[in-house]
Design a protein around this motif. Structure first.
Motif, PDB file in Angstrom:
ATOM      1  N   VAL A  52     -37.951  50.336  24.752  1.00  0.00           N
ATOM      2  CA  VAL A  52     -38.790  49.843  25.846  1.00  0.00           C
ATOM      3  C   VAL A  52     -40.250  50.104  25.507  1.00  0.00           C
ATOM      4  CG1 VAL A  52     -37.020  50.120  27.637  1.00  0.00           C
ATOM      5  CG2 VAL A  52     -38.581  52.016  27.146  1.00  0.00           C
ATOM      6  N   TYR A  53     -41.123  49.395  26.205  1.00  0.00           N
ATOM      7  CA  TYR A  53     -42.564  49.543  26.017  1.00  0.00           C
ATOM      8  C   TYR A  53     -43.166  50.056  27.317  1.00  0.00           C
ATOM      9  CZ  TYR A  53     -41.602  47.257  21.690  1.00  0.00           C
ATOM     10  OH  TYR A  53     -41.087  46.970  20.444  1.00  0.00           O
ATOM     11  N   TRP A  54     -43.835  51.181  27.213  1.00  0.00           N
ATOM     12  CA  TRP A  54     -44.393  51.962  28.321  1.00  0.00           C
ATOM     13  C   TRP A  54     -45.861  51.603  28.439  1.00  0.00           C
ATOM     14  CZ3 TRP A  54     -47.853  56.261  28.059  1.00  0.00           C
ATOM     15  CH2 TRP A  54     -47.729  57.254  29.016  1.00  0.00           C
ATOM     16  N   HIS A  55     -46.260  51.107  29.594  1.00  0.00           N
ATOM     17  CA  HIS A  55     -47.634  50.630  29.793  1.00  0.00           C
ATOM     18  C   HIS A  55     -48.386  51.600  30.701  1.00  0.00           C
ATOM     19  CE1 HIS A  55     -46.767  46.785  27.852  1.00  0.00           C
ATOM     20  NE2 HIS A  55     -45.581  46.885  28.437  1.00  0.00           N
ATOM     21  N   ASP A  56     -49.286  52.371  30.090  1.00  0.00           N
ATOM     22  CA  ASP A  56     -50.081  53.373  30.796  1.00  0.00           C
ATOM     23  C   ASP A  56     -51.425  52.738  31.146  1.00  0.00           C
ATOM     24  OD1 ASP A  56     -50.183  56.094  31.722  1.00  0.00           O
ATOM     25  OD2 ASP A  56     -51.655  56.499  30.148  1.00  0.00           O
ATOM     26  N   GLY A 166     -30.100  63.567  24.637  1.00  0.00           N
ATOM     27  CA  GLY A 166     -30.538  62.824  23.470  1.00  0.00           C
ATOM     28  C   GLY A 166     -32.003  63.067  23.207  1.00  0.00           C
ATOM     29  N   TYR A 167     -32.658  62.048  22.663  1.00  0.00           N
ATOM     30  CA  TYR A 167     -34.084  62.178  22.391  1.00  0.00           C
ATOM     31  C   TYR A 167     -34.723  60.804  22.385  1.00  0.00           C
ATOM     32  CZ  TYR A 167     -33.384  60.606  17.561  1.00  0.00           C
ATOM     33  OH  TYR A 167     -33.082  59.860  16.453  1.00  0.00           O
ATOM     34  N   VAL A 168     -36.053  60.815  22.488  1.00  0.00           N
ATOM     35  CA  VAL A 168     -36.839  59.587  22.383  1.00  0.00           C
ATOM     36  C   VAL A 168     -37.868  59.769  21.276  1.00  0.00           C
ATOM     37  CG1 VAL A 168     -36.544  58.976  24.819  1.00  0.00           C
ATOM     38  CG2 VAL A 168     -38.578  60.241  24.113  1.00  0.00           C
ATOM     39  N   GLU A 169     -38.225  58.660  20.664  1.00  0.00           N
ATOM     40  CA  GLU A 169     -39.332  58.616  19.717  1.00  0.00           C
ATOM     41  C   GLU A 169     -40.390  57.708  20.314  1.00  0.00           C
ATOM     42  OE1 GLU A 169     -36.835  59.053  15.553  1.00  0.00           O
ATOM     43  OE2 GLU A 169     -37.700  57.115  16.085  1.00  0.00           O
ATOM     44  N   ALA A 170     -41.606  58.222  20.424  1.00  0.00           N
ATOM     45  CA  ALA A 170     -42.717  57.454  21.001  1.00  0.00           C
ATOM     46  C   ALA A 170     -43.712  57.096  19.896  1.00  0.00           C
ATOM     47  CB  ALA A 170     -43.408  58.273  22.089  1.00  0.00           C
ATOM     48  N   ASP A 181     -56.431  52.349  28.499  1.00  0.00           N
ATOM     49  CA  ASP A 181     -55.076  51.809  28.669  1.00  0.00           C
ATOM     50  C   ASP A 181     -54.310  51.881  27.348  1.00  0.00           C
ATOM     51  OD1 ASP A 181     -55.917  51.218  31.218  1.00  0.00           O
ATOM     52  OD2 ASP A 181     -56.057  49.052  30.890  1.00  0.00           O
ATOM     53  N   ALA A 182     -52.997  52.126  27.447  1.00  0.00           N
ATOM     54  CA  ALA A 182     -52.181  52.253  26.237  1.00  0.00           C
ATOM     55  C   ALA A 182     -50.816  51.616  26.449  1.00  0.00           C
ATOM     56  CB  ALA A 182     -52.007  53.726  25.869  1.00  0.00           C
ATOM     57  N   THR A 183     -50.250  51.140  25.338  1.00  0.00           N
ATOM     58  CA  THR A 183     -48.868  50.671  25.312  1.00  0.00           C
ATOM     59  C   THR A 183     -48.149  51.483  24.246  1.00  0.00           C
ATOM     60  OG1 THR A 183     -49.507  48.447  25.975  1.00  0.00           O
ATOM     61  CG2 THR A 183     -47.339  48.693  24.947  1.00  0.00           C
ATOM     62  N   VAL A 184     -47.036  52.092  24.637  1.00  0.00           N
ATOM     63  CA  VAL A 184     -46.288  52.968  23.743  1.00  0.00           C
ATOM     64  C   VAL A 184     -44.849  52.469  23.654  1.00  0.00           C
ATOM     65  CG1 VAL A 184     -45.516  55.341  23.326  1.00  0.00           C
ATOM     66  CG2 VAL A 184     -47.757  54.923  24.381  1.00  0.00           C
ATOM     67  N   GLU A 185     -44.362  52.349  22.424  1.00  0.00           N
ATOM     68  CA  GLU A 185     -42.958  51.990  22.206  1.00  0.00           C
ATOM     69  C   GLU A 185     -42.120  53.260  22.304  1.00  0.00           C
ATOM     70  OE1 GLU A 185     -40.867  49.352  18.894  1.00  0.00           O
ATOM     71  OE2 GLU A 185     -41.464  51.318  18.109  1.00  0.00           O
ATOM     72  N   TYR A 186     -41.065  53.206  23.123  1.00  0.00           N
ATOM     73  CA  TYR A 186     -40.122  54.312  23.241  1.00  0.00           C
ATOM     74  C   TYR A 186     -38.764  53.850  22.728  1.00  0.00           C
ATOM     75  CZ  TYR A 186     -42.896  57.652  25.908  1.00  0.00           C
ATOM     76  OH  TYR A 186     -43.838  58.573  26.287  1.00  0.00           O
ATOM     77  N   ASN A 187     -38.292  54.489  21.660  1.00  0.00           N
ATOM     78  CA  ASN A 187     -36.934  54.300  21.185  1.00  0.00           C
ATOM     79  C   ASN A 187     -36.123  55.474  21.708  1.00  0.00           C
ATOM     80  OD1 ASN A 187     -36.554  51.940  19.233  1.00  0.00           O
ATOM     81  ND2 ASN A 187     -38.541  52.804  18.648  1.00  0.00           N
TER      82      ASN A 187
END
Length: 193
Positions: A52-56, A166-170, A181-187
């Motif tokens: 998913v993509y996290w939009h801050d 589990g875990y996430v990679e950002a 503003d930032a967009t971060v990919e979360y796996n």
């Protein structure tokens, strides 16, 4: 004779009730074994990968991230130490913010590092679409923002992700230095039943 049998049965029921009522008086009744099937848990765990993509969004008239506690003055320019930001960030299926909305990241991040840009992340990814609609995962961990890849633990979940771990990679995909503003990919790699 029937009255005598009823009296015996009543006495046995009373004795059983007293035995059950007094069984846990020594503090031994606080825990018990539960059949996994009663909670809808299968025998084997599944591993699910979610991207998913996290939009801050901190700028504009309707930001999704709002700083509710300013940083400690001595650290405000470099690490944001002491700051607290509440979030209700969109989670999308691709980098553009107008791509398919799959959920919301709700929670907070706090400046927890005195020397570098490092946050304590405490947030829930609440999914709103597809088979995961109504389910969530909870992430709690350290996020050193300037690192290419940040790893944080998944500490729980709900719905389809009950008993999740589990875990996430950002990975930061976009960052606007002017607006913040930032967009971060979360796996997300999630073990669940």
């Amino acid at each position: 004779m029937a009255k005598f049998i009823n009296l015996i049965l009543a006495a046995q029921i009373l004795l059983l009730a007293i035995t059950v009522a007094s069984a846990g008086k020594n503090g031994e009744d606080f825990a018990r074994k539960v059949n996994r099937k009663h909670l809808g848990l299968g025998e084997k765990e599944k591993l699910t990968h979610l991207r998913v993509y996290w939009h801050d969004i901190v700028s504009g008239r309707h930001p999704s991230s709002i700083m509710i506690q300013r940083p400690v003055p001595d650290y405000s320019s470099s690490s944001f130490f002491g700051s607290v930001t509440m979030i209700d960030n969109a989670l999308t299926s691709d980098v553009p913010i107008n791509s398919t909305l799959v959920g919301q990241a709700q929670g907070m991040y706090a400046g927890a590092d005195q020397k570098e840009l490092g946050f304590l992340m405490a947030m829930t990814f609440a999914f709103k679409t597809g088979e995961y609609n109504g389910s969530s995962i909870t992430i709690l961990g350290r996020n050193v923002v300037m690192s290419d890849v940040r790893e944080m633990p998944v500490v729980g979940g709900s719905g389809m992700f009950r008993f999740a771990r589990g875990y996430v990679e950002a990975r930061t995909k976009e960052f606007d230095r002017k607006t913040g503003d930032a967009t971060v990919e979360y796996n997300c790699y999630v073990l669940h039943y």
